[in-house]
Design a protein around this motif. Structure first.
Motif, PDB file in Angstrom:
ATOM      1  N   GLU A   1      12.273   1.178   5.762  1.00  0.00           N
ATOM      2  CA  GLU A   1      11.437   1.124   4.564  1.00  0.00           C
ATOM      3  C   GLU A   1       9.970   1.341   4.939  1.00  0.00           C
ATOM      4  O   GLU A   1       9.242   2.058   4.251  1.00  0.00           O
ATOM      5  CB  GLU A   1      11.613  -0.223   3.865  1.00  0.00           C
TER       6      GLU A   1
ATOM      7  N   ASP B   1      13.040  -0.903  10.719  1.00  0.00           N
ATOM      8  CA  ASP B   1      12.375  -1.034   9.425  1.00  0.00           C
ATOM      9  C   ASP B   1      12.171   0.355   8.822  1.00  0.00           C
ATOM     10  O   ASP B   1      11.069   0.909   8.822  1.00  0.00           O
ATOM     11  CB  ASP B   1      11.037  -1.762   9.600  1.00  0.00           C
TER      12      ASP B   1
ATOM     13  N   SER C   1       6.867  -3.877  13.901  1.00  0.00           N
ATOM     14  CA  SER C   1       7.450  -4.464  12.702  1.00  0.00           C
ATOM     15  C   SER C   1       8.511  -5.488  13.101  1.00  0.00           C
ATOM     16  O   SER C   1       9.445  -5.175  13.851  1.00  0.00           O
ATOM     17  CB  SER C   1       8.086  -3.386  11.831  1.00  0.00           C
ATOM     18  N   GLY C   2       8.347  -6.703  12.609  1.00  0.00           N
ATOM     19  CA  GLY C   2       9.279  -7.777  12.968  1.00  0.00           C
ATOM     20  C   GLY C   2       8.840  -8.575  14.166  1.00  0.00           C
ATOM     21  O   GLY C   2       9.454  -9.592  14.492  1.00  0.00           O
TER      22      GLY C   2
ATOM     23  N   ARG D   1      14.095  -1.653  17.313  1.00  0.00           N
ATOM     24  CA  ARG D   1      15.443  -2.054  16.900  1.00  0.00           C
ATOM     25  C   ARG D   1      16.308  -0.868  16.452  1.00  0.00           C
ATOM     26  O   ARG D   1      17.185  -1.019  15.611  1.00  0.00           O
ATOM     27  CB  ARG D   1      15.386  -3.127  15.812  1.00  0.00           C
TER      28      ARG D   1
ATOM     29  N   GLN E   1      21.243   5.228  13.243  1.00  0.00           N
ATOM     30  CA  GLN E   1      19.944   4.678  12.831  1.00  0.00           C
ATOM     31  C   GLN E   1      18.806   5.615  13.207  1.00  0.00           C
ATOM     32  O   GLN E   1      17.836   5.771  12.454  1.00  0.00           O
ATOM     33  CB  GLN E   1      19.735   3.311  13.469  1.00  0.00           C
TER      34      GLN E   1
ATOM     35  N   SER F   1       5.196  -9.893   9.547  1.00  0.00           N
ATOM     36  CA  SER F   1       5.899  -8.643   9.250  1.00  0.00           C
ATOM     37  C   SER F   1       7.372  -8.914   8.980  1.00  0.00           C
ATOM     38  O   SER F   1       7.877 -10.015   9.189  1.00  0.00           O
ATOM     39  CB  SER F   1       5.731  -7.635  10.390  1.00  0.00           C
ATOM     40  N   ARG F   2       8.076  -7.875   8.516  1.00  0.00           N
ATOM     41  CA  ARG F   2       9.462  -8.020   8.079  1.00  0.00           C
ATOM     42  C   ARG F   2      10.419  -8.122   9.270  1.00  0.00           C
ATOM     43  O   ARG F   2      10.584  -7.166  10.018  1.00  0.00           O
ATOM     44  CB  ARG F   2       9.840  -6.810   7.210  1.00  0.00           C
ATOM     45  N   PRO F   3      11.070  -9.272   9.433  1.00  0.00           N
ATOM     46  CA  PRO F   3      12.016  -9.417  10.544  1.00  0.00           C
ATOM     47  C   PRO F   3      13.364  -8.798  10.182  1.00  0.00           C
ATOM     48  O   PRO F   3      13.607  -8.413   9.039  1.00  0.00           O
ATOM     49  CB  PRO F   3      12.130 -10.939  10.696  1.00  0.00           C
ATOM     50  N   GLY F   4      14.245  -8.732  11.155  1.00  0.00           N
ATOM     51  CA  GLY F   4      15.585  -8.217  10.886  1.00  0.00           C
ATOM     52  C   GLY F   4      16.183  -7.571  12.104  1.00  0.00           C
ATOM     53  O   GLY F   4      15.466  -7.168  13.024  1.00  0.00           O
ATOM     54  N   PRO F   5      17.507  -7.428  12.129  1.00  0.00           N
ATOM     55  CA  PRO F   5      18.178  -6.849  13.292  1.00  0.00           C
ATOM     56  C   PRO F   5      18.143  -5.327  13.330  1.00  0.00           C
ATOM     57  O   PRO F   5      18.462  -4.726  14.350  1.00  0.00           O
ATOM     58  CB  PRO F   5      19.618  -7.351  13.128  1.00  0.00           C
ATOM     59  N   GLU F   6      17.765  -4.682  12.230  1.00  0.00           N
ATOM     60  CA  GLU F   6      17.802  -3.233  12.148  1.00  0.00           C
ATOM     61  C   GLU F   6      16.391  -2.654  12.069  1.00  0.00           C
ATOM     62  O   GLU F   6      15.434  -3.369  11.780  1.00  0.00           O
ATOM     63  CB  GLU F   6      18.631  -2.801  10.928  1.00  0.00           C
TER      64      GLU F   6
END
Length: 227
Positions: free
Chosen positions: A166, A164, A151-152, A184, A190, A157-162
């Motif tokens: 969801e 996924d 993911s990311g 991540r 987390q 797919s949904r990117p981001g620093p944290e």
């Protein structure tokens, strides 16, 4: 449930990998890293490379997720059936493969690859996916466990620093197979949140076993504070 998957239920799996060209990119070093995280309470190990896997298998009895990163195409995590069979031959308990919707280099479908690995080796297959839809397809294809690893890391797919979370929650609520949170996960909080979201287990790599990246995080914060 399979004993290997049962052994990591609700627990931490540590990814012991180093990138090519780095000082720690050495099978003996990765084996020692695996032993170190085992001493710290890791319930399982994820590692890549045939020699790394052979050494870790000889040194530890913990559940071992194996993969082989090879090639420069989009699909490089255990990209072909040949790679998957070689990983299985190292003694890894679980063979992790790219299970995204992207074409596999050998032309086989995901279902064909999963079926061949299970029929020829008896090993479990972990499907590394990047989206909810890919997770559904992977489970239908016969994967024993689905990971949110990619993911990311695909363009769609949904990117981001944290992590996924969801995606973790959505797959855990829908799939008949365990979902492993990976990607991540940089803090203990987390990791705990991933289990609370429904993850069967959590894989942490960089935040535990990649000192170059960890040092960059600290150095950036110290530099920012001193600016």
């Amino acid at each position: 449930m399979n004993p290997v998957l049962d052994a990591v239920r609700g627990r931490l799996i540590v990814s012991c990998q180093a990138y090519p060209g780095e000082p720690m990119r050495d099978p003996d070093t990765m084996c020692r890293m695996a032993q170190a995280v085992a001493a710290g309470g890791a319930a399982g190990i994820r590692a890549q490379g045939l020699e790394d896997l052979r050494r870790i298998r000889a040194a530890l009895d913990l559940p071992l997720i194996g993969l082989w990163k090879d090639g420069d195409g989009d699909v490089f995590i255990t990209p072909t059936l040949e790679h998957a069979l070689a990983v299985a031959a190292t003694g890894a308990d679980v063979v992790a493969i790219d299970a995204t919707g992207r074409p596999r280099p050998d032309g086989r479908t995901l279902a064909e690859t999963v079926s061949a690995v299970r029929d020829r080796t008896g090993k479990l297959v972990m499907a590394d996916v990047s989206t909810y839809e890919e997770g559904l397809v992977a489970a239908e294809a016969g994967a024993d466990v689905v990971g949110t690893t990619l993911s990311g890391y695909t363009p769609y797919s949904r990117p981001g620093p944290e992590p996924d979370l969801e995606l973790v929650a959505a797959l855990a609520a829908e799939l008949p197979v365990p979902v492993i949170a990976e990607g991540r996960v940089h803090t203990a909080g987390q990791a705990a949140a991933a289990v609370e979201a429904g993850a069967h287990a959590v894989v942490v790599g960089t935040a535990i076993t990649h000192p170059t990246t960890i040092t960059r995080w600290f150095a950036a914060e110290v530099t920012r504070a001193g600016a």
